[in-house]
Design a protein around this motif. Sequence first.
Motif, PDB file in Angstrom:
ATOM      1  N   TYR A  39      -5.163   4.968   3.985  1.00  0.00           N
ATOM      2  CA  TYR A  39      -4.382   4.225   4.990  1.00  0.00           C
ATOM      3  C   TYR A  39      -2.878   4.387   4.788  1.00  0.00           C
ATOM      4  CZ  TYR A  39      -8.536   1.716   6.616  1.00  0.00           C
ATOM      5  OH  TYR A  39      -9.748   1.394   7.160  1.00  0.00           O
ATOM      6  N   VAL A  40      -2.465   5.269   3.902  1.00  0.00           N
ATOM      7  CA  VAL A  40      -1.042   5.364   3.591  1.00  0.00           C
ATOM      8  C   VAL A  40      -0.238   5.808   4.806  1.00  0.00           C
ATOM      9  CG1 VAL A  40       0.658   6.587   2.199  1.00  0.00           C
ATOM     10  CG2 VAL A  40      -1.437   5.748   1.141  1.00  0.00           C
ATOM     11  N   GLU A  41      -0.693   6.836   5.506  1.00  0.00           N
ATOM     12  CA  GLU A  41       0.052   7.345   6.661  1.00  0.00           C
ATOM     13  C   GLU A  41       0.093   6.321   7.788  1.00  0.00           C
ATOM     14  OE1 GLU A  41       1.922   9.941   6.937  1.00  0.00           O
ATOM     15  OE2 GLU A  41       1.504  10.507   4.856  1.00  0.00           O
ATOM     16  N   ARG A  42      -1.025   5.651   8.024  1.00  0.00           N
ATOM     17  CA  ARG A  42      -1.039   4.629   9.084  1.00  0.00           C
ATOM     18  C   ARG A  42      -0.113   3.468   8.723  1.00  0.00           C
ATOM     19  NH1 ARG A  42      -6.940   2.868  10.723  1.00  0.00           N
ATOM     20  NH2 ARG A  42      -5.634   1.614  12.131  1.00  0.00           N
ATOM     21  N   CYS A  43      -0.083   3.089   7.473  1.00  0.00           N
ATOM     22  CA  CYS A  43       0.814   2.015   7.046  1.00  0.00           C
ATOM     23  C   CYS A  43       2.276   2.420   7.205  1.00  0.00           C
ATOM     24  CB  CYS A  43       0.525   1.636   5.605  1.00  0.00           C
ATOM     25  SG  CYS A  43      -1.080   0.852   5.336  1.00  0.00           S
ATOM     26  N   LYS A  44       2.580   3.655   6.861  1.00  0.00           N
ATOM     27  CA  LYS A  44       3.948   4.126   6.982  1.00  0.00           C
ATOM     28  C   LYS A  44       4.385   4.160   8.439  1.00  0.00           C
ATOM     29  CE  LYS A  44       6.957   8.010   5.818  1.00  0.00           C
ATOM     30  NZ  LYS A  44       7.050   9.333   5.168  1.00  0.00           N
ATOM     31  N   CYS A  45       3.525   4.641   9.319  1.00  0.00           N
ATOM     32  CA  CYS A  45       3.857   4.705  10.742  1.00  0.00           C
ATOM     33  C   CYS A  45       4.064   3.308  11.328  1.00  0.00           C
ATOM     34  CB  CYS A  45       2.760   5.461  11.495  1.00  0.00           C
ATOM     35  SG  CYS A  45       3.060   5.622  13.269  1.00  0.00           S
ATOM     36  N   MET A  46       3.208   2.377  10.959  1.00  0.00           N
ATOM     37  CA  MET A  46       3.337   1.017  11.485  1.00  0.00           C
ATOM     38  C   MET A  46       4.591   0.341  10.962  1.00  0.00           C
ATOM     39  SD  MET A  46       2.293  -1.371  13.396  1.00  0.00           S
ATOM     40  CE  MET A  46       0.735  -0.631  13.920  1.00  0.00           C
ATOM     41  N   LEU A  47       4.928   0.539   9.706  1.00  0.00           N
ATOM     42  CA  LEU A  47       6.129  -0.074   9.154  1.00  0.00           C
ATOM     43  C   LEU A  47       7.399   0.486   9.793  1.00  0.00           C
ATOM     44  CD1 LEU A  47       5.192  -0.249   5.375  1.00  0.00           C
ATOM     45  CD2 LEU A  47       5.470  -2.174   6.940  1.00  0.00           C
ATOM     46  N   ILE A  69      -9.039  -5.878   4.952  1.00  0.00           N
ATOM     47  CA  ILE A  69      -7.769  -6.597   4.955  1.00  0.00           C
ATOM     48  C   ILE A  69      -6.645  -5.729   5.521  1.00  0.00           C
ATOM     49  CG2 ILE A  69      -7.228  -5.909   2.587  1.00  0.00           C
ATOM     50  CD1 ILE A  69      -5.904  -8.600   2.187  1.00  0.00           C
ATOM     51  N   ILE A  70      -6.711  -4.415   5.289  1.00  0.00           N
ATOM     52  CA  ILE A  70      -5.688  -3.523   5.841  1.00  0.00           C
ATOM     53  C   ILE A  70      -5.892  -3.341   7.340  1.00  0.00           C
ATOM     54  CG2 ILE A  70      -4.660  -1.228   5.684  1.00  0.00           C
ATOM     55  CD1 ILE A  70      -5.460  -1.089   2.813  1.00  0.00           C
ATOM     56  N   ASP A  71      -7.168  -3.242   7.777  1.00  0.00           N
ATOM     57  CA  ASP A  71      -7.438  -3.134   9.214  1.00  0.00           C
ATOM     58  C   ASP A  71      -6.907  -4.352   9.960  1.00  0.00           C
ATOM     59  OD1 ASP A  71      -8.683  -0.646   9.041  1.00  0.00           O
ATOM     60  OD2 ASP A  71     -10.609  -1.562   8.507  1.00  0.00           O
ATOM     61  N   ASN A  72      -7.124  -5.527   9.406  1.00  0.00           N
ATOM     62  CA  ASN A  72      -6.622  -6.740  10.054  1.00  0.00           C
ATOM     63  C   ASN A  72      -5.097  -6.758  10.094  1.00  0.00           C
ATOM     64  OD1 ASN A  72      -9.210  -7.749  10.500  1.00  0.00           O
ATOM     65  ND2 ASN A  72      -9.274  -8.788   8.518  1.00  0.00           N
ATOM     66  N   ALA A  73      -4.461  -6.326   9.012  1.00  0.00           N
ATOM     67  CA  ALA A  73      -2.991  -6.311   8.987  1.00  0.00           C
ATOM     68  C   ALA A  73      -2.439  -5.341  10.017  1.00  0.00           C
ATOM     69  CB  ALA A  73      -2.504  -5.944   7.586  1.00  0.00           C
ATOM     70  N   VAL A  93       0.835  -1.208   0.000  1.00  0.00           N
ATOM     71  CA  VAL A  93       0.000   0.000   0.000  1.00  0.00           C
ATOM     72  C   VAL A  93       0.862   1.247   0.000  1.00  0.00           C
ATOM     73  CG1 VAL A  93      -1.713   1.296   1.321  1.00  0.00           C
ATOM     74  CG2 VAL A  93      -1.904  -1.190   1.125  1.00  0.00           C
ATOM     75  N   LEU A  94       1.928   1.251   0.786  1.00  0.00           N
ATOM     76  CA  LEU A  94       2.779   2.431   0.890  1.00  0.00           C
ATOM     77  C   LEU A  94       3.513   2.698  -0.418  1.00  0.00           C
ATOM     78  CD1 LEU A  94       3.941   4.658   2.716  1.00  0.00           C
ATOM     79  CD2 LEU A  94       5.714   3.041   3.395  1.00  0.00           C
ATOM     80  N   GLU A  95       4.044   1.640  -1.041  1.00  0.00           N
ATOM     81  CA  GLU A  95       4.828   1.846  -2.247  1.00  0.00           C
ATOM     82  C   GLU A  95       3.953   2.182  -3.458  1.00  0.00           C
ATOM     83  OE1 GLU A  95       7.223  -1.584  -2.786  1.00  0.00           O
ATOM     84  OE2 GLU A  95       8.650  -1.045  -1.224  1.00  0.00           O
TER      85      GLU A  95
END
Length: 775
Positions: free
Chosen positions: A309-317, A251-255, A211-213
């Motif tokens: 969800y890009v910002e949330r994905c980046k923060c979690m990664l 699927i993103i919420d679960n991840a 998602v981020l890339e």
Amino acid sequence: MHQHMQVQPLEGRARCNYVNLRMINGDRLKTAKTLVDKAIKEKKVFSVLGPYPVIRAGLRARGWVERRLPRPSVPQPRRHDLETEATDEGDSSDDDDLGEEGERDDEADDLYDLMTRLVRNETPYFYWTTKRDSIDCRSLRKDQMTNHYAKAGSFTTKVGLCMNLRNLQWFDAADPDTFFPRCYRLGAENDKHAFIEDFRRTACTSLLLYVLEKYGGDSEWERNGEVYDAKSHGLSKPRKQHANQRVGISIIDNALHICQEYLNSLEHCDIDITLETIPTLSEQQWKVFLRNYYLVIHEGLTIEGCEAYVERCKCMLEQMSRVCPQMETDGLCNIWIIKPGAKSRGRGIMCMNRLDEILSLVNADHGIMKDSKWVVQKYLERPLLVHDTKFDVRQWFLVTDWNPLTVWFYRECYLRFSTQPYSTHTLDSSVHLCNNSIQKHFQPSPDRNPCLPAECMWSCSQFRSWLAASGQDDLWEGVVVPGMQKAVIQTLLTAQDSVEPRKASFELYGADFMLGRDLRPWLLEINASPTMAPSTGVTARLCPAVQEDTLRVVLDRRCDRNTHTGGFQLIYKQAAVEVPQYLGVNLLVEGTSIRRTRAPVYKPLIQSHPDPLSKSSSHKSSLISSHCISGKENQSEEVKKAWPTLSSREFTLEKSLIFQPKLRKCPQRLILPSTCCVLPSPAELHPQKLSHTHTQPDHPPTHRTRSNLPSLYRPTLSLDVINLRPRQTLTSGRYKHETHTVNISYPVLRMQKYLSLNHRLTMDTFTEREGPKSS
């Protein structure tokens, strides 16, 4: 006429075959005997099993004579059968020339052949073999050298390396996840469950990275993204077309939720969660999640509304990358490499990216599952590429001692390339396995960069030239070499306790590494008996040099510590640990026994034994009693200093005889019933001054403790006479009243009614002789 008849040979008669024996030159025989006698005297007889002409030539140049080992009775497999034959358990030799010696160039030399026959009954003092089991190390003498250590399979097999590196924390403050990809044994139930959790968690992080890339446009993450598209190389499999089909945003919420739970577990925030707690996703929900993950990553489906969800994905990664050192190499496709145990040269290795396929493959072979020989390891999806092609590094190192651990690192190494351009959208061995024994069966791809060598090998100097062209030459000495040395040393430390440290042995190993995009080396495996075949121009130059330098370290350096060691450099020398000599079974243990503490026991001031009441003894008793009457005011200062005044208890007895029992040690105490007599407490048992008084205690103590009660297990009491002179009151020449009061420190029992008549008569006689005295 009959004399000229020819007689036909009888059928079945054996024919005699005459062999033409070459005439032995006398001078050559004399020279051979001279050389052999010198070699036997200096213990320079060796045996080599395998095609090692460099080792033979190096030993002969040093004055050694070869004794040929008998050929094995079992025929060796042919070359094309070696690709499917498994090596022995515990030996991961990757030598590509496991056959017999093949052609012998020295057969034409009569001198060496003659010397070999002269030492056929001598004892070899140097063994070089391909297989570790060819020579029994336990049967060798101390002065016999061999090129293998016993029980070295703890790190030269895939299973052993996987298990040993988990114990690295007990040997060094390092994390194996920083240089060794995550590895699990699928035959062990605990490892199998750990692998399933790791596969699912990696799928979650890969989805967030996707998602981020794809939608983030972050340049930092783009540099770590999937650069090489499989379609551009024509290697991608045709994807199924899913018209207007999308995956839900859940699927993103679960991840995200699974990643957060993992972070909480590392911080012990889940300490209150019980085993009965329902997991976040059930098994059925996990199947749905993985199916959608496969559709997104492998089939190209999109996720609806994932831009938010890009910002949330980046923060979690970013949080996951702090605790997971392998995040940069995990990639998007979640590829794992399956390795069968105790096999080398890439045989049986497969790459897979679906959990159900991995488990079904392993479960199909129950024999291998039972022996825990299957190993699954995370595949490095984002390695450093040279002209869009994957490669690995073969690095040699030499161990000359295990106690103390002594490691030699070779300065040169070589790279092995694959014949196909790299892509994660295909799992073919021609793309992902760089072993020369595998790549030699494939033709180079037409899309391959022409700058790559046709033999699929580079030396380290050629690789450094490529790094210098990109401005990264300093990273070879600053990152690559130190990283490989550190990984080798830490791996050997974990195996040090399992390998038998034979002093006269040594072993040459070959370690395989992959480099990440930051040039960090990742250890793949360590092979015993690395291949020395001159298969390419690179190995034809390096392999003979490695063998010759090995002889310099293990032979020449024993005679001269300052000798040149060639390309080997000493990188680790462990501090020697002195082992105490074995003294046998009669060992001496020094120390004091631990006993239960007891209250201090004080001896009475006056103590005597019940001797017959003679005159001398009575006189002595009277002197002692006069000394003990210390209640008077004119008591001497010496007595005061010797016996300080302490609190005392007074007892008034009706008769003049008072006996004191000796308290003896007893291992156990049995408390008497409450009807027993009341005895003094331990705190009051001190030597006291004896004084005459008529005072009767108003309230005798009634407290009782465990320590002041008599024991049924106590031996028979012995009695000591304290005083035999009572205070008398003279009235009309007769005794009217007899009282005697003393201060005592020990328990006193009233023994009057138990005294025999003889004791009373003896006392009366003693009183009549002395006569009454006025006070």
